[in-house]
Design a protein around this motif. Sequence first.
Motif, PDB file in Angstrom:
ATOM      1  N   SER A 135       0.827  -1.205   0.000  1.00 23.88           N
ATOM      2  CA  SER A 135       0.000   0.000   0.000  1.00 23.88           C
ATOM      3  C   SER A 135       0.864   1.259   0.000  1.00 23.88           C
ATOM      4  O   SER A 135       1.640   1.482   0.932  1.00 23.88           O
ATOM      5  CB  SER A 135      -0.908   0.002   1.233  1.00 23.88           C
ATOM      6  N   ILE A 168       2.779   3.065  -9.725  1.00 23.14           N
ATOM      7  CA  ILE A 168       1.783   2.323  -8.950  1.00 23.14           C
ATOM      8  C   ILE A 168       0.906   1.472  -9.866  1.00 23.14           C
ATOM      9  O   ILE A 168       0.550   0.331  -9.525  1.00 23.14           O
ATOM     10  CB  ILE A 168       0.947   3.286  -8.095  1.00 23.14           C
ATOM     11  N   GLN A 169       0.569   1.987 -11.033  1.00 21.73           N
ATOM     12  CA  GLN A 169      -0.240   1.207 -11.977  1.00 21.73           C
ATOM     13  C   GLN A 169       0.494  -0.023 -12.495  1.00 21.73           C
ATOM     14  O   GLN A 169      -0.142  -1.001 -12.907  1.00 21.73           O
ATOM     15  CB  GLN A 169      -0.657   2.090 -13.158  1.00 21.73           C
ATOM     16  N   LYS A 224      -2.759  -4.215  -7.656  1.00 22.23           N
ATOM     17  CA  LYS A 224      -3.595  -3.220  -6.977  1.00 22.23           C
ATOM     18  C   LYS A 224      -3.523  -3.396  -5.458  1.00 22.23           C
ATOM     19  O   LYS A 224      -3.783  -4.482  -4.949  1.00 22.23           O
ATOM     20  CB  LYS A 224      -5.039  -3.347  -7.463  1.00 22.23           C
ATOM     21  N   PRO A 225      -3.203  -2.336  -4.724  1.00 21.94           N
ATOM     22  CA  PRO A 225      -3.021  -2.461  -3.273  1.00 21.94           C
ATOM     23  C   PRO A 225      -4.339  -2.420  -2.506  1.00 21.94           C
ATOM     24  O   PRO A 225      -5.377  -1.973  -3.012  1.00 21.94           O
ATOM     25  CB  PRO A 225      -2.176  -1.231  -2.931  1.00 21.94           C
ATOM     26  N   LEU A 271      -4.434   2.971  -0.073  1.00 19.30           N
ATOM     27  CA  LEU A 271      -3.588   4.019  -0.640  1.00 19.30           C
ATOM     28  C   LEU A 271      -3.837   5.301   0.141  1.00 19.30           C
ATOM     29  O   LEU A 271      -4.982   5.613   0.494  1.00 19.30           O
ATOM     30  CB  LEU A 271      -3.891   4.235  -2.121  1.00 19.30           C
ATOM     31  N   LEU A 281      -5.900   5.841  -9.889  1.00 17.83           N
ATOM     32  CA  LEU A 281      -5.275   4.683  -9.256  1.00 17.83           C
ATOM     33  C   LEU A 281      -6.340   3.771  -8.655  1.00 17.83           C
ATOM     34  O   LEU A 281      -7.277   4.226  -8.013  1.00 17.83           O
ATOM     35  CB  LEU A 281      -4.298   5.134  -8.166  1.00 17.83           C
ATOM     36  N   SER A 282      -6.192   2.469  -8.871  1.00 20.89           N
ATOM     37  CA  SER A 282      -7.135   1.489  -8.347  1.00 20.89           C
ATOM     38  C   SER A 282      -6.577   0.885  -7.061  1.00 20.89           C
ATOM     39  O   SER A 282      -5.432   0.428  -7.007  1.00 20.89           O
ATOM     40  CB  SER A 282      -7.375   0.392  -9.389  1.00 20.89           C
ATOM     41  N   PHE A 283      -7.412   0.869  -6.014  1.00 19.10           N
ATOM     42  CA  PHE A 283      -6.998   0.312  -4.723  1.00 19.10           C
ATOM     43  C   PHE A 283      -8.256   0.010  -3.920  1.00 19.10           C
ATOM     44  O   PHE A 283      -9.364   0.449  -4.274  1.00 19.10           O
ATOM     45  CB  PHE A 283      -6.081   1.279  -3.971  1.00 19.10           C
ATOM     46  N   GLY A 304      -8.871   3.883   1.270  1.00 22.11           N
ATOM     47  CA  GLY A 304      -7.759   4.643   1.813  1.00 22.11           C
ATOM     48  C   GLY A 304      -8.197   5.973   2.390  1.00 22.11           C
ATOM     49  O   GLY A 304      -9.361   6.193   2.699  1.00 22.11           O
ATOM     50  N   GLY A 320     -10.515  -5.396  -0.738  1.00 17.97           N
ATOM     51  CA  GLY A 320      -9.492  -5.211  -1.750  1.00 17.97           C
ATOM     52  C   GLY A 320     -10.030  -5.333  -3.160  1.00 17.97           C
ATOM     53  O   GLY A 320     -11.223  -5.524  -3.398  1.00 17.97           O
ATOM     54  N   SER A 341      -5.367  -7.766  -3.940  1.00 17.96           N
ATOM     55  CA  SER A 341      -5.569  -7.365  -2.543  1.00 17.96           C
ATOM     56  C   SER A 341      -6.891  -7.893  -1.980  1.00 17.96           C
ATOM     57  O   SER A 341      -7.200  -7.652  -0.817  1.00 17.96           O
ATOM     58  CB  SER A 341      -5.491  -5.843  -2.396  1.00 17.96           C
TER      59      SER A 341
END
Length: 456
Positions: free
Chosen positions: A214, A354-355, A359-360, A363, A380-382, A385, A403, A407
């Motif tokens: 993350s 990050i991409q 996927k974390p 974020l 950004l996909s996560f 966060g 997730g 994730s």
Amino acid sequence: MALSQLMEQQKSYYLTGATRGLDFRLAQLKKLKQAIVERESDIIQALRTDLNKGEKEAYAFEISIVYQEIAHVIKHLKRWMKPKKVKTPMTHSGSRSYIIPEPLGAALIIAPWNYPFMLAIDPLVGAIAAGNTAVLKPSELAPAVSAVMASILRAAFEPHYIAVVEGGVEESHALLEQPFDKIFFTGSVAVGKIVMEAAAKHLSRVTLELGGKSPCIVHDDAHLKLAAQRIAFGKFSNAGQTCVAPDYLFVHRSVKSKLLAYLQEAIVSFYGSKPLQSPDYGKIISRRHYERLRHFLNEGKVAIGGLANDLSLQIEPTVLEDITWEMPVMQEEIFGPILPVLTYDSLEEVIGRIQARPKPLALYVFSEDKKVQDTLLERLSFGGGCVNDTLMHFGSTHLPVGGVGESGMGSYHGEMSFHIFSHMKSILKQTTKFDIPFRYPSSKIGLKIIRRLTKP
């Protein structure tokens, strides 16, 4: 009792319908809360034994979250359980449409060791609220907490309703061979894949709460001192053994030195100048995990901390600089009190880096500029966060946690916990006062009417 026999008992009890009523569910949730209240000091002591959590951290991160979850569910459960009336299309004239939540049946909850109480009981609240029976498998790596939870739940509930199965990998594999209607797993990506493969044999529904690396992004306009405090809080609580902890710091090159200075201040403020002597600073759960983390201390350059105690299995809050993306510390989830720092010059660099990775789960963005915030959140996909904070989204009963990609899959907390342990059954109630003849094959104008009613 053999697991197959336990499974049969839970399925038989579920089929009696005893778990379905609102009053029953509310009574069980209140019973669970009271049982926890009565054993609160034992839970806190067990968390101290397994992870060296201080009383404040144990209560705030483990017990209070469960209390909030139970209170939230009790308050809203009646509304969640009600059949929901939905719209009916013109082609279905005379009918009414509903979505009715129903329990899935028998649920299996496999809990991790890092927050061994909260991450076991929180999903159990959802299973009870949705009207299921449940088997809880605590982590063998947190034996003191496992024993206390088993004692609490066995005293409060009959095993045909809520059961606890202690043990290690062998017991987990044996449980996964049973035909559960729902499996809720929290843990590593590697084990998550094993769980999903086992679930496929019975077509069991699965929720996977996994992890990943993350990122924590600190832009050049961030409130640096406050950012440092919140990052240190998120990273070093529970000695970094938090699935949604910042795994690495991605900071704008122009503010890196200032941020590290503030991080040093924050660490001293939280744990003193010698954190390993702090009575409430956490320890690593096992020798194996400790040794894995020790190897990371040799990478890059230690900017803050770096000391370790082989006897107590503790590692100081540590910040590493001169880190590259190819180093081992950047190839796997750290899950410990070690924070690698990388720098960037442009947001496009941040987004690209990050991409390019899985996927974390979480974020974190620190910036005062709404445009910067929105750009990163949109592109950004996560899983979930915070903006200008860390971890705090996890503690909200109004925000689902889960997730995406590696994730995990599925989300829980609050109403979402009720949903993931329920099946949303679709029902159409048709009138008998009249009929719609144009739908039948014998209608000469049926096609014409259907075309008119569904014209794009």
